[in-house]
Design a protein around this motif. Structure first.
Motif, PDB file in Angstrom:
ATOM      1  N   VAL A  71       0.860  -1.184   0.000  1.00 36.77           N
ATOM      2  CA  VAL A  71       0.000   0.000   0.000  1.00 36.77           C
ATOM      3  C   VAL A  71       0.897   1.234   0.000  1.00 36.77           C
ATOM      4  O   VAL A  71       1.742   1.399   0.880  1.00 36.77           O
ATOM      5  CB  VAL A  71      -0.923   0.027   1.240  1.00 36.77           C
ATOM      6  N   ASP A  81       0.117  -2.233  -4.863  1.00 38.67           N
ATOM      7  CA  ASP A  81      -1.171  -2.867  -5.181  1.00 38.67           C
ATOM      8  C   ASP A  81      -2.328  -1.916  -4.936  1.00 38.67           C
ATOM      9  O   ASP A  81      -3.416  -2.098  -5.485  1.00 38.67           O
ATOM     10  CB  ASP A  81      -1.366  -4.113  -4.313  1.00 38.67           C
ATOM     11  N   LEU A  82      -2.102  -0.921  -4.100  1.00 33.49           N
ATOM     12  CA  LEU A  82      -3.147   0.020  -3.715  1.00 33.49           C
ATOM     13  C   LEU A  82      -2.501   1.345  -3.349  1.00 33.49           C
ATOM     14  O   LEU A  82      -1.411   1.376  -2.767  1.00 33.49           O
ATOM     15  CB  LEU A  82      -3.940  -0.525  -2.510  1.00 33.49           C
ATOM     16  N   PRO A 121      -5.356   0.801  -8.517  1.00 35.91           N
ATOM     17  CA  PRO A 121      -6.513   1.090  -7.655  1.00 35.91           C
ATOM     18  C   PRO A 121      -6.128   2.126  -6.605  1.00 35.91           C
ATOM     19  O   PRO A 121      -5.065   2.015  -5.991  1.00 35.91           O
ATOM     20  CB  PRO A 121      -6.825  -0.264  -7.007  1.00 35.91           C
ATOM     21  N   SER A 142     -11.962   5.870  -8.701  1.00 38.28           N
ATOM     22  CA  SER A 142     -11.387   5.830  -7.360  1.00 38.28           C
ATOM     23  C   SER A 142     -12.529   5.728  -6.361  1.00 38.28           C
ATOM     24  O   SER A 142     -13.703   5.883  -6.714  1.00 38.28           O
ATOM     25  CB  SER A 142     -10.563   7.091  -7.071  1.00 38.28           C
ATOM     26  N   GLY A 179     -10.253   0.585   1.561  1.00 46.52           N
ATOM     27  CA  GLY A 179      -8.966  -0.067   1.371  1.00 46.52           C
ATOM     28  C   GLY A 179      -9.025  -1.562   1.601  1.00 46.52           C
ATOM     29  O   GLY A 179      -8.458  -2.346   0.835  1.00 46.52           O
ATOM     30  N   LEU A 212     -10.707  -3.285  -1.346  1.00 47.80           N
ATOM     31  CA  LEU A 212      -9.806  -3.481  -2.477  1.00 47.80           C
ATOM     32  C   LEU A 212      -8.700  -4.492  -2.148  1.00 47.80           C
ATOM     33  O   LEU A 212      -8.192  -5.176  -3.036  1.00 47.80           O
ATOM     34  CB  LEU A 212      -9.199  -2.143  -2.903  1.00 47.80           C
ATOM     35  N   ARG A 253     -11.223  -4.455  -7.515  1.00 44.88           N
ATOM     36  CA  ARG A 253     -10.017  -3.854  -8.097  1.00 44.88           C
ATOM     37  C   ARG A 253     -10.117  -3.855  -9.623  1.00 44.88           C
ATOM     38  O   ARG A 253      -9.789  -2.857 -10.279  1.00 44.88           O
ATOM     39  CB  ARG A 253      -8.761  -4.612  -7.656  1.00 44.88           C
TER      40      ARG A 253
END
Length: 373
Positions: A205, A275-276, A295, A319, A332, A335, A342
């Motif tokens: 993240v 990944d995020l 994402p 988003s 969060g 996702l 995602r």
């Protein structure tokens, strides 16, 4: 063809968009120069305006929001604002610089020089191509006071808003917001993580607080780790905010999965590693994430145009957005756990992304140079 590119040091987004155009033009061997427009008013003025903006936006965002709303209230097509007249004060200096250096085209990523250029074109009958770049997903107050040849905006769905503010549709070019070429190439995630030293087998993240390190991030980090059973690696980009970085490093000293970075020019690589993404809804950072196709969740905005940015992205499925840390964490973890969520967001981003904005601006000025416009 000789091009002058103007910005202002009120947040890094305007500069980043202008520099993306500069970078692209240089790659095509176009003679061009990048400048802070407020230097025409003097170094002290440029410094004072930049410092005031940063202090108000970061330390008293509610005051910034009030000023933005006040600007929207007085903004109209019939009368000029005090902001316009303030930017007319250095018009003579800018006019002489443009003419003495024989510029054919001026491109600006900021309202202030757009107002100055409007005055110059009217007073001095300056016959050159002028192009404005709107760096947010809304028409900010006072754009309607300007009268340039073209306005590059972030998305076709913004045309009605700009048109309503009095800018003719024929001048509106929904080419997207220009981003640096580094964001147009994607490094494979495994390679990006080796280069950034991030674990290959972790859900990474990335939390971006803007170039000036806005935000209160500790509750977000703490809660996200709890909700994901500390299985994620969290990377925080703290910008130039030394106080924020020191505080986070102290609070999470016992959490090796939390990494707080100093200012870095490797944002693109860290995005490829992640990944995020959590980010404040600045127009440029949001566009960079959009182009990267990652994402992301918009955190609490600075009231004003960032509120509009977050709303625009969320309404198009690009988003999630919330002012609430609790909701930010809920989005969060959704996702984090839900691959289909995602995938849906990534698909919406692909459908609404305009990654070639800088190149399209180059093609626009080439048409002018060939007198096809």
């Amino acid at each position: 063809m000789k091009v002058l590119i103007l910005s202002c040091n009120t947040g890094q987004g305007h500069n980043s968009a202008a520099l993306a155009v500069y970078e692209n033009l240089c790659s095509h061997n176009v003679t061009c120069e990048f400048m802070d427009a407020l230097l025409f008013a003097g170094k002290r003025t440029s410094h004072a305006v930049s410092k005031t903006y940063i202090n108000v936006a970061s330390k008293t965002p509610h005051i910034f929001g009030l000023a933005y709303r006040a600007g929207g209230f007085i903004s109209n097509t019939k009368t000029k604002s005090p902001v316009y007249f303030a930017n007319c004060r250095y018009a003579k200096q800018m006019y002489h610089y443009i003419t003495e250096n024989h510029y054919d085209i001026v491109i600006t990523s900021h309202l202030f020089p757009a107002q100055t250029l409007t005055y110059i074109k009217k007073k001095y009958k300056l016959d050159i191509l002028t192009v404005a770049i709107a760096t947010d997903y809304t028409s900010i107050p006072f754009w309607e006071e300007t009268n340039l040849d073209y306005y590059v905006i972030g998305h076709p769905d913004l045309i009605p808003e700009f048109r309503k503010k009095g800018i003719p549709e024929k001048k509106l070019l929904p080419l997207g917001i220009p981003v640096s070429g580094s964001f147009l190439t994607k490094v494979p995630k495994s390679e990006a993580r080796k280069l950034t030293g991030l674990p290959l087998d972790s859900f990474v993240v990335l939390i971006m607080s803007g170039s000036m390190g806005f935000g209160h991030l500790a509750p977000l980090i703490r809660s996200f780790l709890k909700q994901t059973e500390e299985k994620a690696t969290i990377v925080v980009m703290g910008g130039n905010n030394e106080e924020l970085k020191s505080s986070l490093r102290e609070k999470f000293a016992a959490k090796p999965q939390v990494r707080v970075l100093d200012f870095t020019d490797q944002v693109s690589l860290y995005m490829d590693s992640a990944d995020l993404l959590y980010t404040k809804p600045g127009g440029l950072t949001s566009t960079e994430a959009l182009v990267k196709n990652i994402p992301f969740i918009h955190t609490a905005p600075i009231p004003g145009c960032e509120t509009k940015n977050a709303r625009f992205f969320a309404s198009h499925g690009m988003s999630y957005a919330s002012k609430s840390v609790k909701e930010q964490v809920s989005y969060g973890t959704l996702l984090f756990k839900n691959e289909s969520a995602r995938a849906a967001m990534l698909q919406a981003q692909q459908e609404n992304s305009f990654p070639n904005a800088a190149e399209d601006i180059y093609q626009l000025i080439c048409k002018y140079d060939r007198r096809e416009l």
